[in-house]
Design a protein around this motif. Sequence first.
Motif, PDB file in Angstrom:
ATOM      1  N   TYR A  87     -18.790  32.599  23.358  1.00  0.00           N
ATOM      2  CA  TYR A  87     -18.068  32.290  24.588  1.00  0.00           C
ATOM      3  C   TYR A  87     -17.156  31.083  24.410  1.00  0.00           C
ATOM      4  O   TYR A  87     -16.010  31.072  24.877  1.00  0.00           O
ATOM      5  CB  TYR A  87     -19.065  32.042  25.714  1.00  0.00           C
ATOM      6  CG  TYR A  87     -18.416  31.740  27.041  1.00  0.00           C
ATOM      7  CD1 TYR A  87     -17.969  32.769  27.858  1.00  0.00           C
ATOM      8  CD2 TYR A  87     -18.231  30.419  27.473  1.00  0.00           C
ATOM      9  CE1 TYR A  87     -17.352  32.505  29.075  1.00  0.00           C
ATOM     10  CE2 TYR A  87     -17.616  30.141  28.682  1.00  0.00           C
ATOM     11  CZ  TYR A  87     -17.190  31.187  29.481  1.00  0.00           C
ATOM     12  OH  TYR A  87     -16.575  30.913  30.669  1.00  0.00           O
ATOM     13  N   LEU A  88     -17.654  30.044  23.721  1.00  0.00           N
ATOM     14  CA  LEU A  88     -16.837  28.850  23.509  1.00  0.00           C
ATOM     15  C   LEU A  88     -15.664  29.121  22.576  1.00  0.00           C
ATOM     16  O   LEU A  88     -14.586  28.543  22.735  1.00  0.00           O
ATOM     17  CB  LEU A  88     -17.711  27.723  22.955  1.00  0.00           C
ATOM     18  CG  LEU A  88     -18.789  27.168  23.902  1.00  0.00           C
ATOM     19  CD1 LEU A  88     -19.647  26.135  23.182  1.00  0.00           C
ATOM     20  CD2 LEU A  88     -18.146  26.552  25.140  1.00  0.00           C
ATOM     21  N   PHE A  90     -14.157  32.291  21.872  1.00  0.00           N
ATOM     22  CA  PHE A  90     -13.190  33.300  22.324  1.00  0.00           C
ATOM     23  C   PHE A  90     -12.779  33.127  23.785  1.00  0.00           C
ATOM     24  O   PHE A  90     -11.720  33.620  24.181  1.00  0.00           O
ATOM     25  CB  PHE A  90     -13.783  34.700  22.127  1.00  0.00           C
ATOM     26  CG  PHE A  90     -13.943  35.087  20.683  1.00  0.00           C
ATOM     27  CD1 PHE A  90     -12.874  35.592  19.962  1.00  0.00           C
ATOM     28  CD2 PHE A  90     -15.159  34.926  20.035  1.00  0.00           C
ATOM     29  CE1 PHE A  90     -13.021  35.950  18.644  1.00  0.00           C
ATOM     30  CE2 PHE A  90     -15.319  35.285  18.705  1.00  0.00           C
ATOM     31  CZ  PHE A  90     -14.242  35.795  18.001  1.00  0.00           C
ATOM     32  N   LYS A  91     -13.608  32.468  24.604  1.00  0.00           N
ATOM     33  CA  LYS A  91     -13.305  32.233  26.020  1.00  0.00           C
ATOM     34  C   LYS A  91     -12.849  33.531  26.716  1.00  0.00           C
ATOM     35  O   LYS A  91     -11.685  33.674  27.114  1.00  0.00           O
ATOM     36  CB  LYS A  91     -12.229  31.154  26.154  1.00  0.00           C
ATOM     37  CG  LYS A  91     -12.673  29.803  25.616  1.00  0.00           C
ATOM     38  CD  LYS A  91     -11.568  28.766  25.748  1.00  0.00           C
ATOM     39  CE  LYS A  91     -12.035  27.421  25.202  1.00  0.00           C
ATOM     40  NZ  LYS A  91     -10.966  26.386  25.308  1.00  0.00           N
ATOM     41  N   PRO A  92     -13.743  34.515  26.845  1.00  0.00           N
ATOM     42  CA  PRO A  92     -13.344  35.824  27.381  1.00  0.00           C
ATOM     43  C   PRO A  92     -12.987  35.764  28.864  1.00  0.00           C
ATOM     44  O   PRO A  92     -13.558  35.001  29.638  1.00  0.00           O
ATOM     45  CB  PRO A  92     -14.600  36.678  27.158  1.00  0.00           C
ATOM     46  CG  PRO A  92     -15.730  35.696  27.133  1.00  0.00           C
ATOM     47  CD  PRO A  92     -15.183  34.455  26.518  1.00  0.00           C
ATOM     48  N   LYS A  93     -12.003  36.593  29.242  1.00  0.00           N
ATOM     49  CA  LYS A  93     -11.584  36.736  30.630  1.00  0.00           C
ATOM     50  C   LYS A  93     -11.457  38.219  30.958  1.00  0.00           C
ATOM     51  O   LYS A  93     -11.109  39.032  30.096  1.00  0.00           O
ATOM     52  CB  LYS A  93     -10.235  36.033  30.865  1.00  0.00           C
ATOM     53  CG  LYS A  93     -10.262  34.532  30.631  1.00  0.00           C
ATOM     54  CD  LYS A  93      -8.882  33.938  30.842  1.00  0.00           C
ATOM     55  CE  LYS A  93      -8.887  32.436  30.560  1.00  0.00           C
ATOM     56  NZ  LYS A  93      -7.516  31.858  30.733  1.00  0.00           N
ATOM     57  N   ASN A 129      -6.532  37.451  27.517  1.00  0.00           N
ATOM     58  CA  ASN A 129      -7.279  36.790  26.448  1.00  0.00           C
ATOM     59  C   ASN A 129      -6.398  36.514  25.228  1.00  0.00           C
ATOM     60  O   ASN A 129      -5.560  37.340  24.841  1.00  0.00           O
ATOM     61  CB  ASN A 129      -8.465  37.669  26.026  1.00  0.00           C
ATOM     62  CG  ASN A 129      -9.462  37.843  27.145  1.00  0.00           C
ATOM     63  OD1 ASN A 129     -10.274  36.972  27.429  1.00  0.00           O
ATOM     64  ND2 ASN A 129      -9.400  38.994  27.819  1.00  0.00           N
ATOM     65  N   LYS A 130      -6.610  35.346  24.620  1.00  0.00           N
ATOM     66  CA  LYS A 130      -5.843  34.957  23.446  1.00  0.00           C
ATOM     67  C   LYS A 130      -6.411  35.523  22.147  1.00  0.00           C
ATOM     68  O   LYS A 130      -5.661  35.702  21.175  1.00  0.00           O
ATOM     69  CB  LYS A 130      -5.798  33.428  23.342  1.00  0.00           C
ATOM     70  CG  LYS A 130      -5.061  32.742  24.473  1.00  0.00           C
ATOM     71  CD  LYS A 130      -5.051  31.244  24.277  1.00  0.00           C
ATOM     72  CE  LYS A 130      -4.306  30.542  25.409  1.00  0.00           C
ATOM     73  NZ  LYS A 130      -4.289  29.064  25.230  1.00  0.00           N
ATOM     74  N   LYS A 131      -7.719  35.798  22.093  1.00  0.00           N
ATOM     75  CA  LYS A 131      -8.350  36.220  20.847  1.00  0.00           C
ATOM     76  C   LYS A 131      -9.138  37.513  21.006  1.00  0.00           C
ATOM     77  O   LYS A 131      -9.943  37.847  20.124  1.00  0.00           O
ATOM     78  CB  LYS A 131      -9.286  35.113  20.338  1.00  0.00           C
ATOM     79  CG  LYS A 131      -8.586  33.793  20.055  1.00  0.00           C
ATOM     80  CD  LYS A 131      -9.569  32.744  19.571  1.00  0.00           C
ATOM     81  CE  LYS A 131      -8.886  31.418  19.306  1.00  0.00           C
ATOM     82  NZ  LYS A 131      -9.841  30.373  18.837  1.00  0.00           N
ATOM     83  N   HIS A 163      -3.690  41.019  22.298  1.00  0.00           N
ATOM     84  CA  HIS A 163      -3.921  39.723  22.932  1.00  0.00           C
ATOM     85  C   HIS A 163      -2.773  39.362  23.872  1.00  0.00           C
ATOM     86  O   HIS A 163      -1.601  39.533  23.537  1.00  0.00           O
ATOM     87  CB  HIS A 163      -4.077  38.628  21.867  1.00  0.00           C
ATOM     88  CG  HIS A 163      -5.058  39.004  20.792  1.00  0.00           C
ATOM     89  ND1 HIS A 163      -5.014  38.469  19.526  1.00  0.00           N
ATOM     90  CD2 HIS A 163      -6.112  39.865  20.798  1.00  0.00           C
ATOM     91  CE1 HIS A 163      -5.988  38.966  18.788  1.00  0.00           C
ATOM     92  NE2 HIS A 163      -6.664  39.827  19.530  1.00  0.00           N
TER      93      HIS A 163
END
Length: 250
Positions: A87-88, A90-93, A129-131, A163
Amino acid sequence: MADHQRQRIHPAADVVALPTTPLVPRGTSPSDKGIRIQHLPPLQRAMPAIRATPTKNRSCCCKCVCWTISLIVLLLIAIAATAGILYLVFKPKLPNYSIDNLRISDLRLNFDMTLYAKFDVIFTANNPNKKIGIYYKKGGKLSVWYTKTKLCEGSLPVFYQGHQNKTMLNVALTGQSQHGNTLMTALQEQQQMGRIPLDLKVHAPMAIRLGKLQLRKVKVLGECLLVVDSLSTNNLISIKASNCKFRLKL
């Protein structure tokens, strides 16, 4: 000295045997006939109870249970730590969607009094999401409802969304509804007021891609409450209000 005198000086004590009193049960008298005298046994001292020592099998069973619980706790801690790290990193949304255009190609009553509807919906799917990449799998659905009646439904395309990507989709929806005469009357009354409430529901099965790792399939469930001004065919419909909510289902 005469015997008579000896007795007067030193009288002889007569030895009389004491009678033995038999034990008689309570509530009876010794004069009752046929009674049988029994001698009670002497009181026995109570021996202290000896407690059994626990067996080795019980001790081994307790150790196995303790080891099993410890392993489960360690496994849960490891899973939680891994999920926290992912979670830290990839910070999923959640992906989100917006309705851009709505066109009604056909809306009519059939001879069997069912309501036939054909809508064309253009909406944008956004992956913030960026990643994280998203695979849209087979089985995705988009449907239009009026109150609690489904008017039409269409299938979402199968594709991969990269992404921070926005993809515009055009989905054709068709369907037939029972009690068409009642539905058509209600829709015409709403159209006269210029405010027709519609409910668009999204059911999108997808798989998440983290780097080169593809995770298990999940589902995104969405709902957009729309208010349109008209249901006239072959014309773009003005969307007066839109409120969309989405959630993830594992």
